[in-house]
Design an enzyme around this catalytic site. Structure first.
Site, PDB file in Angstrom:
ATOM      1  CE  LYS A 176       5.838   8.242   0.739  1.00  0.00           C
ATOM      2  NZ  LYS A 176       5.672   9.704   1.003  1.00  0.00           N
ATOM      3  CB  SER A 212      -0.948   0.012   1.200  1.00  0.00           C
ATOM      4  OG  SER A 212      -0.233   0.005   2.421  1.00  0.00           O
ATOM      5  CE1 TYR A 213       5.056   5.639   3.075  1.00  0.00           C
ATOM      6  CE2 TYR A 213       6.939   4.328   2.383  1.00  0.00           C
ATOM      7  CZ  TYR A 213       6.420   5.506   2.869  1.00  0.00           C
ATOM      8  OH  TYR A 213       7.258   6.570   3.162  1.00  0.00           O
ATOM      9  CB  ALA A 214       5.433   0.271  -2.634  1.00  0.00           C
TER      10      ALA A 214
END
Length: 249
Positions: A156, A151-153
């Site tokens: 970003k 989710s973070y990748a």
């Protein structure tokens, strides 16, 4: 005083990298709008910032689009302009790819991608007037596809994508849009270091410069460079402030 008289909004600036950027810019003369959800830490950062310059504090949930626009309006009302937009705020939780839920995606995109997108749209009319600067944040999690960081990748890399689009569209109007991909010794990393020193040492040994960046002295000064006239001929770029960990081609 590279930013003397400039006006900056820094999201997620009560602590960590955001705080480091706010302090670095304040010491270079910029007026700082601190945006965060942590009131106690926000007040501490405001007190430190106002030792050097004027500041404002917004304790707002920037996952709400209306709050983003209200912040930009209030900053321009007080200072008369906006020169620098720093989109640092982001929250996420780790999970294996197969275990990543809609809730986890919504958290990451709702606190990182969408606030960045909305702040850019809200700030654009003012940045066009000042030929201003946008500084967004990338991550090695997205660049390298780090495990448990779906989710973070994803958020970003989505931020990197819209940053490049805006750099192309806004360049003719004199607006620079760049990204920083940092590694820094924040309070959270310090806690992890103390609880898992062997893993911490292994991580440090993979960094060519053999240390983590300081939020103010390393990440903050890179942000000052991107916010100043020194970077006027740089746009659409991801600047790796990570001790040499990732080398883009």
């Amino acid at each position: 005083m590279k930013l003397q008289g400039k006006v900056a909004i820094v999201s997620g600036s009560a602590s960590g990298i955001g705080r480091g950027i706010a302090l670095a810019m304040a010491k270079e003369g910029a007026h700082i709008a601190i945006v965060d959800v942590n009131e106690e830490k926000g007040k501490e950062t405001l007190a430190d910032v106002t030792q050097f310059t004027e500041g404002m504090l917004f304790i707002k949930d920037i996952s709400v689009k209306e709050n983003v626009y209200a912040i930009v309006d209030a900053v321009v009302k007080k200072f008369g302009k906006l020169d620098i937009m720093v989109n640092n705020a982001h929250a996420s939780r780790q999970a294996l790819f197969i275990e990543t839920t809609q809730e986890l995606l919504d958290l990451s995109f709702g606190t990182g991608f969408y606030p960045t997108f909305h702040f850019m749209q809200a700030a654009y009319p003012e940045l066009k007037k000042t030929k201003g600067k946008v500084i967004n944040f990338a991550s090695g999690a997205g660049l390298e596809g780090q495990v448990t960081q779906t989710s973070y990748a994803a958020a970003k890399e989505a931020i990197r994508a819209i940053s490049r689009v805006a750099a192309n569209e806004w360049g003719p109007e004199g607006i620079n849009v760049n990204m920083i991909s940092p590694i820094a010794l924040t309070a959270g990393v310090e806690q992890w270091r103390d609880s898992a020193p062997q893993l911490y040492d292994e991580m440090i040994n993979k960094i060519p410069l053999r240390r983590l960046g300081d939020p103010e002295q390393d990440i903050g000064k890179a942000a000052v460079f991107l916010a100043s006239s020194d970077s006027d001929y740089i746009t659409g770029q991801t600047i790796m402030v990570d001790g040499g960990s990732i080398k883009l081609r």
